[in-house]
Write a protein that holds these residues in place. Sequence first.
Motif, PDB file in Angstrom:
ATOM      1  N   ALA A 601       0.828  -1.207   0.000  1.00 21.60           N
ATOM      2  CA  ALA A 601       0.000   0.000   0.000  1.00 21.60           C
ATOM      3  C   ALA A 601       0.858   1.251   0.000  1.00 21.60           C
ATOM      4  O   ALA A 601       0.366   2.332  -0.325  1.00 21.60           O
ATOM      5  CB  ALA A 601      -0.926   0.001   1.213  1.00 21.60           C
ATOM      6  N   GLN A 602       2.148   1.109   0.359  1.00 20.25           N
ATOM      7  CA  GLN A 602       3.042   2.258   0.347  1.00 20.25           C
ATOM      8  C   GLN A 602       3.978   2.151  -0.845  1.00 20.25           C
ATOM      9  O   GLN A 602       3.579   1.685  -1.899  1.00 20.25           O
ATOM     10  CB  GLN A 602       3.804   2.328   1.674  1.00 20.25           C
ATOM     11  N   SER A 603       5.215   2.571  -0.690  1.00 20.56           N
ATOM     12  CA  SER A 603       6.166   2.532  -1.798  1.00 20.56           C
ATOM     13  C   SER A 603       6.532   1.090  -2.148  1.00 20.56           C
ATOM     14  O   SER A 603       6.842   0.288  -1.258  1.00 20.56           O
ATOM     15  CB  SER A 603       7.441   3.296  -1.426  1.00 20.56           C
ATOM     16  N   PRO A 604       6.493   0.728  -3.427  1.00 24.27           N
ATOM     17  CA  PRO A 604       6.870  -0.632  -3.832  1.00 24.27           C
ATOM     18  C   PRO A 604       8.369  -0.882  -3.697  1.00 24.27           C
ATOM     19  O   PRO A 604       8.826  -2.009  -3.882  1.00 24.27           O
ATOM     20  CB  PRO A 604       6.435  -0.689  -5.305  1.00 24.27           C
ATOM     21  N   TYR A 605       9.137   0.166  -3.372  1.00 22.13           N
ATOM     22  CA  TYR A 605      10.578   0.011  -3.188  1.00 22.13           C
ATOM     23  C   TYR A 605      10.928  -0.259  -1.725  1.00 22.13           C
ATOM     24  O   TYR A 605      12.091  -0.470  -1.396  1.00 22.13           O
ATOM     25  CB  TYR A 605      11.311   1.278  -3.630  1.00 22.13           C
ATOM     26  N   GLU A 606       9.920  -0.239  -0.841  1.00 24.80           N
ATOM     27  CA  GLU A 606      10.162  -0.411   0.585  1.00 24.80           C
ATOM     28  C   GLU A 606       9.506  -1.695   1.087  1.00 24.80           C
ATOM     29  O   GLU A 606       8.664  -2.290   0.415  1.00 24.80           O
ATOM     30  CB  GLU A 606       9.602   0.789   1.367  1.00 24.80           C
ATOM     31  N   SER A 607       9.895  -2.109   2.284  1.00 28.20           N
ATOM     32  CA  SER A 607       9.289  -3.281   2.904  1.00 28.20           C
ATOM     33  C   SER A 607       7.827  -2.979   3.229  1.00 28.20           C
ATOM     34  O   SER A 607       7.462  -1.840   3.516  1.00 28.20           O
ATOM     35  CB  SER A 607      10.039  -3.647   4.186  1.00 28.20           C
ATOM     36  N   TRP A 750      23.573   4.381  -5.081  1.00 25.64           N
ATOM     37  CA  TRP A 750      22.207   4.851  -5.337  1.00 25.64           C
ATOM     38  C   TRP A 750      21.187   3.801  -4.909  1.00 25.64           C
ATOM     39  O   TRP A 750      20.160   4.130  -4.304  1.00 25.64           O
ATOM     40  CB  TRP A 750      22.048   5.175  -6.816  1.00 25.64           C
ATOM     41  N   LEU A 751      21.468   2.535  -5.170  1.00 30.32           N
ATOM     42  CA  LEU A 751      20.522   1.469  -4.836  1.00 30.32           C
ATOM     43  C   LEU A 751      20.369   1.265  -3.334  1.00 30.32           C
ATOM     44  O   LEU A 751      19.351   0.735  -2.879  1.00 30.32           O
ATOM     45  CB  LEU A 751      20.975   0.148  -5.488  1.00 30.32           C
ATOM     46  N   GLN A 752      21.367   1.665  -2.561  1.00 29.00           N
ATOM     47  CA  GLN A 752      21.288   1.478  -1.109  1.00 29.00           C
ATOM     48  C   GLN A 752      20.137   2.272  -0.484  1.00 29.00           C
ATOM     49  O   GLN A 752      19.719   1.995   0.640  1.00 29.00           O
ATOM     50  CB  GLN A 752      22.613   1.887  -0.443  1.00 29.00           C
ATOM     51  N   GLU A 753      19.634   3.268  -1.214  1.00 26.61           N
ATOM     52  CA  GLU A 753      18.511   4.051  -0.700  1.00 26.61           C
ATOM     53  C   GLU A 753      17.209   3.262  -0.711  1.00 26.61           C
ATOM     54  O   GLU A 753      16.236   3.668  -0.078  1.00 26.61           O
ATOM     55  CB  GLU A 753      18.331   5.325  -1.536  1.00 26.61           C
ATOM     56  N   TYR A 754      17.174   2.135  -1.437  1.00 28.46           N
ATOM     57  CA  TYR A 754      15.948   1.357  -1.573  1.00 28.46           C
ATOM     58  C   TYR A 754      16.065   0.040  -0.798  1.00 28.46           C
ATOM     59  O   TYR A 754      16.922  -0.788  -1.117  1.00 28.46           O
ATOM     60  CB  TYR A 754      15.673   1.041  -3.046  1.00 28.46           C
ATOM     61  N   PRO A 755      15.211  -0.162   0.216  1.00 28.83           N
ATOM     62  CA  PRO A 755      15.231  -1.444   0.938  1.00 28.83           C
ATOM     63  C   PRO A 755      14.940  -2.634   0.021  1.00 28.83           C
ATOM     64  O   PRO A 755      15.488  -3.719   0.213  1.00 28.83           O
ATOM     65  CB  PRO A 755      14.121  -1.274   1.993  1.00 28.83           C
ATOM     66  N   TYR A 756      14.057  -2.421  -0.937  1.00 35.64           N
ATOM     67  CA  TYR A 756      13.732  -3.477  -1.900  1.00 35.64           C
ATOM     68  C   TYR A 756      14.392  -3.082  -3.222  1.00 35.64           C
ATOM     69  O   TYR A 756      13.930  -2.180  -3.912  1.00 35.64           O
ATOM     70  CB  TYR A 756      12.209  -3.587  -2.070  1.00 35.64           C
ATOM     71  N   ARG A 757      15.492  -3.746  -3.552  1.00 30.79           N
ATOM     72  CA  ARG A 757      16.276  -3.296  -4.699  1.00 30.79           C
ATOM     73  C   ARG A 757      16.800  -4.465  -5.527  1.00 30.79           C
ATOM     74  O   ARG A 757      16.888  -5.610  -5.070  1.00 30.79           O
ATOM     75  CB  ARG A 757      17.462  -2.443  -4.229  1.00 30.79           C
TER      76      ARG A 757
END
Length: 799
Positions: A601-607, A750-757
Motif C-alpha cells: 500500500a506504500q512505496s513498492p521500493y520499501e518493505s 544509489w541502490l542502497q537508498e531502496y530497501p527493496y532493490r
Amino acid sequence: MLKNYIKIAWRNLAKNKGYTIINIGGLALGMAVTLIIGLWMEDELTHNDYFENKDNIAQVFQSQTFNSQIGTGPAIPRPLEKALREKYANNFKYLVMSTWTSKVYLKYKETSLYKSGNFMQREAPELLNLEIIKGERDGLREMHSIMLSESISNALFGTEDPIGKVVKVANKHDVMVTGVYKDIPFNNSFADTGYIIPWEGYVASNEWVKNSEDHWGNNSFQMFVQLADNVNMDKVSATIKDVKKTLDEDTAEYNPQLFLFPMKDWYLRGNFKNGKQVGGRIKYVWLFGIIGAFVLLLACINFMNLSTARSEKRSKEVGIRKSIGSQRGQLIYQFLGESFLVVLFAFLAALIIVLVSLNGFNELARKEIAFPWASPIFWTICIAFILFTAVLAGSYPALYLSSFKPVDVLKGTFKTGKHAGTPRKILVVFQFTVSVAFIIGTVIVMQQINHAKNRPVGYDKEGLVQIPTYSEDFEGKTDVMREQFLNSSAAIAMATSSSPTTRIWSNRSGYTWEGKPDGFQEDFAWTEVSPEYASTLNLKVVQGRDFSKDMASDSLGILINETAVKYMGLENPVGTIIRDSNKEDPGPSMKIIGVVEDMIAQSPYESVKQAWYVYDRHNNSSFYNLRLNPDQSVSQNLAIIERVFKENFPAIPFQYDFVDEEYGKKFAAEERIGTLSGIFTALAILISCLGLFGLTSFVAEQRTKEIGVRKVLGASVFNVWNMLSKDFLKLVIVSCFIAVPISYYVMNGWLQEYPYRVILKWWIFALAMIGAVLVTVLTVSFQAIRAARANPVKSLRTE
C-alpha cells in the motif's frame, strides 16, 4: 582586423562543409541538452518562489521513536496549537492549522465539481501571500465562508460575480464565497489548493476533531507557521523541541521531538531517515546538472579533436601568417574567433531544438516550463554560456595551432610528432567512458523500476475501481449501492474502505496483546473495511478466515497481514485478543480472526508495513471498491456504473480511479528519471559517435595514398577496415574498463537508498560494453569500408 578574422573563419567553415556540419551539429545537440537541463534545474530550484516570505515559512514536523527506529513527518496533534500560541506566540507572525489537501464536492446550482483544497485557519491567505482578485483578503473570518482559486471560480460561476454566492460543500454544508485568489503556480507546494474553507467549520462539523482538542496522541493535522521578523528558525526549533514530550506523559515514551521544517527545503530536501534529513529531489538536480555538463563537454571534445586532427592542413597558413609578422596572440584570437562563430551557429540551432522539443519535454518531465524570452537574466547567462563554450571548445586548438614554427612548416620539415595524437586519444577515451557510464546507469535505473513493478502486490489490481465517497449523501447507502452495482452486471464484487487501496491514511498505536514484549513501541497501518474487502480485492487469507456478515462477533474482529504476525511475535495469531491501552477512553477488545498476504500500500521500493484491517462498525468508509465484470468491456462496465451512480446521487459528479493506474503512479518519479536519463544517454552516444565519425573520416582522408598502395599490393577490404578501425576499438575498450568500476560504485550507492532493490549483475555491465563496441564498429565501419572500396588509381594519382 575583426572583419578579417570573421571573413577567414567563414571561409574555413564553408570550405570544409562536412566537418563544419559535424562540429555545429554536435555542439548544437550538446548545447540543447544543456539548455533544457538548465531550464529544468531552474524550475526545480525556484520551487515555492511564488511565496515572498519563503525563507520565513515553515511546517511543524515531529520525529518519534518506535523500537529504536525514528520516524519523521508533518503529522501533529491538535493540542500543539494551543501550546504554541500560549507560550511561544512571540516567535511567530502567523500560525495556521490545516487539514491535509483533499478533494471535496463543490456545487453551485447545477454545476458540481470535485476539487482539491484545505480547511485552514484565518491567517492562511496572509501566510500564503495569496493574490486576491475579488472579495477580501480576510475572507476566512466567518465560519461558513469559502475562498476559491480563479480557475475553480470560473468553472463554478462562469461570468457571474462569485462574491456572496452560496456553494454547497460535500452536498452537506452551505458556505458563502468571500474571496477569489489567483491560482498558485504549478511549481509550488500549494498548487493543488483550489479552495480554502475556515478551520473552525471543519472542527464544528467533525465530532472526532472536536474530541481531539486535548488528545496529544492523535497526530492527524498539519501546522504551518511564518516566523516573526528577526527570529532565527533554528533557535525556534530548539525552543519548541520538547513541547509535546513535556506536556503529555502518555506519548513521552515515543520521545516526540518537534522542529520547524523550512519551506525552502520542502520540495528538494524532504527525505528523512532515522530522524536525519537525507536530501531528496536535490540529488536529481545535481545528477542532471552533471549530465548536462558532461554532454556539453563531449560536444566540445568533438570540436577539439577535429580541429587538432586537421592541424597539418592549416600548418602552412600558420607558417605564412607568422612569417609576415603575425603574433601568436593574433593567431589565438583568430582561432578563438572561428570557435566563437561555430558556437554561435550551434547556439542558434540549439535554440530551435529546444523550442521544438520543449512541449514534449514538459509532458515527459511533468513540468510547465515556458521559454524565458523576456528574461534579461536568461539572455545574459546565454551570452556567458556561448563565450564559455567557445573558449572551452576552442582554447586547446587555438593554443596548439598557434604554436607551429614557421621555418619548419615552410621548409616542409614540420611533423606533428609521435605523440601528437595522444591528447585526441585521451579525449576519445573520456567521451566513451562517460557514454558507457550513462548506458550502465540508465539500464540499472530501469532494472530497479522493473524489479519493483514485478514485485507481487498481494492482491489483484486489474479490473479494480475505487470511487470516493466524500459526501453525506453516501451515508447509510452502502448496502443499497452494493446490491444495485452487483445486479447491474457491471460489477461482481464491492467493498468499502477508509483508505485507498494504494495508500495508508492512518497509523495506530497504544494496543496490547498476550506476549507483547515489555517496552515494545508498536505502530500499525490501520484500515477500516467492510466484510467483503478481502474477497473483492482477491486478498488471500493464509491463516484463519475472512470476515463474515453472519457472525455478529466479527464486528470486533480484525485481519492482520503476514508482516504484522512477525512484528507482533505471534506464533499462533488467530484468536489473539487485542486490547486498547488508552487509559482515558479505551475501546473494546478485538480478536484476530485471520491473516492475509502482505499487500503493498506504500512505496513498492520499501518493505511492507505491518497492517491491521479492522471491521468498519462506525461506517468510516471513504471509498467504494468495485471489481468490474471481466466478461464485459471496461467502457461498458463504467457506463453502467455511472448510470447507477447518477440515479442515486444526481447532484454528485461521477469520479473514479483505476487501482492499477494509481499503483502505477508510484513509479512515476523513477520512470521519468529513467526515461530522461535514457534520452540524454542516447544523445551523449550520438555526440560521441559524431566525433568518432569525423575522426575516422579525417584519418581515412589522411591515409588515402597508403590505402591505395596497400590495395595495389593485394590488401583486402577487411585488411583496410581492420587497419583503420583497430585503434578506435582499442580506445573504446579502454573506456569500458574505466567506466565499469565507476558505474558500479555510483549505482550501488544509489541502490542502497531502496530497501527493496535489484542485485547488480555482471551481464548489465557486459551488455553496456558490447553495445559501446558495436556502436563504435558501426560508426567507424562506414568511413573505413568506404575508404577500402575506393579506386586505388584515383588514390595514387598525382596532381
